[in-house]
Design a protein around this motif. Structure first.
Motif, PDB file in Angstrom:
ATOM      1  N   ILE A  11      52.322  50.964  36.961  1.00  0.00           N
ATOM      2  CA  ILE A  11      51.512  51.914  36.191  1.00  0.00           C
ATOM      3  C   ILE A  11      51.048  51.277  34.882  1.00  0.00           C
ATOM      4  O   ILE A  11      49.907  51.470  34.453  1.00  0.00           O
ATOM      5  N   LYS A  12      51.903  50.490  34.255  1.00  0.00           N
ATOM      6  CA  LYS A  12      51.513  49.812  33.007  1.00  0.00           C
ATOM      7  C   LYS A  12      50.381  48.818  33.250  1.00  0.00           C
ATOM      8  O   LYS A  12      49.483  48.689  32.414  1.00  0.00           O
ATOM      9  N   CYS A  13      50.413  48.129  34.375  1.00  0.00           N
ATOM     10  CA  CYS A  13      49.314  47.211  34.716  1.00  0.00           C
ATOM     11  C   CYS A  13      48.015  47.991  34.891  1.00  0.00           C
ATOM     12  O   CYS A  13      46.956  47.574  34.409  1.00  0.00           O
ATOM     13  N   LEU A  14      48.097  49.133  35.566  1.00  0.00           N
ATOM     14  CA  LEU A  14      46.924  49.972  35.765  1.00  0.00           C
ATOM     15  C   LEU A  14      46.416  50.507  34.425  1.00  0.00           C
ATOM     16  O   LEU A  14      45.212  50.506  34.154  1.00  0.00           O
ATOM     17  N   ASP A  15      47.330  50.917  33.561  1.00  0.00           N
ATOM     18  CA  ASP A  15      46.957  51.426  32.242  1.00  0.00           C
ATOM     19  C   ASP A  15      46.277  50.346  31.407  1.00  0.00           C
ATOM     20  O   ASP A  15      45.290  50.611  30.725  1.00  0.00           O
ATOM     21  N   LEU A  66      44.546  47.803  32.544  1.00  0.00           N
ATOM     22  CA  LEU A  66      43.198  47.619  33.082  1.00  0.00           C
ATOM     23  C   LEU A  66      42.265  48.726  32.597  1.00  0.00           C
ATOM     24  O   LEU A  66      41.096  48.475  32.289  1.00  0.00           O
ATOM     25  N   TYR A  67      42.781  49.948  32.515  1.00  0.00           N
ATOM     26  CA  TYR A  67      41.969  51.065  32.033  1.00  0.00           C
ATOM     27  C   TYR A  67      41.610  50.876  30.561  1.00  0.00           C
ATOM     28  O   TYR A  67      40.466  51.081  30.155  1.00  0.00           O
ATOM     29  N   ARG A  68      42.583  50.458  29.755  1.00  0.00           N
ATOM     30  CA  ARG A  68      42.325  50.254  28.325  1.00  0.00           C
ATOM     31  C   ARG A  68      41.376  49.094  28.074  1.00  0.00           C
ATOM     32  O   ARG A  68      40.644  49.083  27.085  1.00  0.00           O
ATOM     33  N   GLN A  69      41.384  48.117  28.968  1.00  0.00           N
ATOM     34  CA  GLN A  69      40.455  46.987  28.857  1.00  0.00           C
ATOM     35  C   GLN A  69      39.101  47.311  29.486  1.00  0.00           C
ATOM     36  O   GLN A  69      38.217  46.461  29.524  1.00  0.00           O
ATOM     37  N   ARG A  70      38.971  48.514  30.001  1.00  0.00           N
ATOM     38  CA  ARG A  70      37.756  48.986  30.665  1.00  0.00           C
ATOM     39  C   ARG A  70      37.392  48.161  31.887  1.00  0.00           C
ATOM     40  O   ARG A  70      36.223  47.981  32.207  1.00  0.00           O
ATOM     41  N   ARG A  71      38.427  47.685  32.572  1.00  0.00           N
ATOM     42  CA  ARG A  71      38.211  46.967  33.831  1.00  0.00           C
ATOM     43  C   ARG A  71      38.163  47.954  35.004  1.00  0.00           C
ATOM     44  O   ARG A  71      37.604  47.645  36.041  1.00  0.00           O
ATOM     45  N   ILE A  72      38.811  49.109  34.830  1.00  0.00           N
ATOM     46  CA  ILE A  72      38.692  50.198  35.809  1.00  0.00           C
ATOM     47  C   ILE A  72      38.342  51.472  35.060  1.00  0.00           C
ATOM     48  O   ILE A  72      38.591  51.590  33.857  1.00  0.00           O
ATOM     49  N   ASP A  73      37.763  52.402  35.774  1.00  0.00           N
ATOM     50  CA  ASP A  73      37.361  53.674  35.180  1.00  0.00           C
ATOM     51  C   ASP A  73      38.306  54.780  35.622  1.00  0.00           C
ATOM     52  O   ASP A  73      39.173  54.575  36.479  1.00  0.00           O
ATOM     53  N   TRP A  98      45.346  40.860  40.539  1.00  0.00           N
ATOM     54  CA  TRP A  98      45.629  39.716  39.679  1.00  0.00           C
ATOM     55  C   TRP A  98      46.754  39.985  38.670  1.00  0.00           C
ATOM     56  O   TRP A  98      47.679  39.180  38.575  1.00  0.00           O
ATOM     57  N   PRO A  99      46.712  41.083  37.904  1.00  0.00           N
ATOM     58  CA  PRO A  99      47.833  41.322  36.962  1.00  0.00           C
ATOM     59  C   PRO A  99      49.178  41.447  37.667  1.00  0.00           C
ATOM     60  O   PRO A  99      50.202  41.001  37.127  1.00  0.00           O
TER      61      PRO A  99
END
Length: 124
Positions: free
Chosen positions: A62-66, A68-75, A115-116
């Motif tokens: 979940i932290k990896c997903l978060d 990516l969201y904060r880096q705007r790599r996912i919406d 990747w992360p």
């Protein structure tokens, strides 16, 4: 002075070397969602109690997903699709017209999450 704890009563921690990484980000995601659903339903999650020893906790994925969201790599739509289909325990099938758009978002999110998770050693 207290005596040293006896070996039979000392906690045993599994080595991370024995941990089996996931084969893909999709497998890691379904495992994470199963653990989160179990936690939501009242199960107490503790490390090293499953059938396989994993190199992470569900919160690590979940932290990896978060991140990516904060880096705007996912919406937010990616996260929504991951949650919906993760709760169902199956990936959307692009052969069905109703699931085609979800399958595209799912594939994008999995590609970006891979990747992360590999860098952290969660996915082999």
């Amino acid at each position: 002075m207290r005596p040293a704890p006896r070996a039979a009563h000392a906690p045993r921690y599994a080595s991370l070397l024995a941990a089996e990484p996931f084969r893909s980000a999709e497998e890691a995601w379904f495992w994470t969602m199963a653990a989160l659903i179990a936690r939501r339903d009242g199960a107490r999650i503790s490390a090293g109690k499953g059938e396989k020893l994993r190199p992470c906790e569900p919160d690590d994925v979940i932290k990896c997903l978060d991140r990516l969201y904060r880096q705007r790599r996912i919406d937010l739509i990616h996260a929504r699709i991951l949650r919906i289909w993760g709760e169902r325990g199956a990936a959307p099938d692009p052969r069905y017209p109703a699931e085609r758009a979800d399958a595209a978002q799912w594939r994008e999110a999995m590609n970006r999450l891979e990747w992360p998770l590999r860098v952290k050693g969660i996915v082999a």
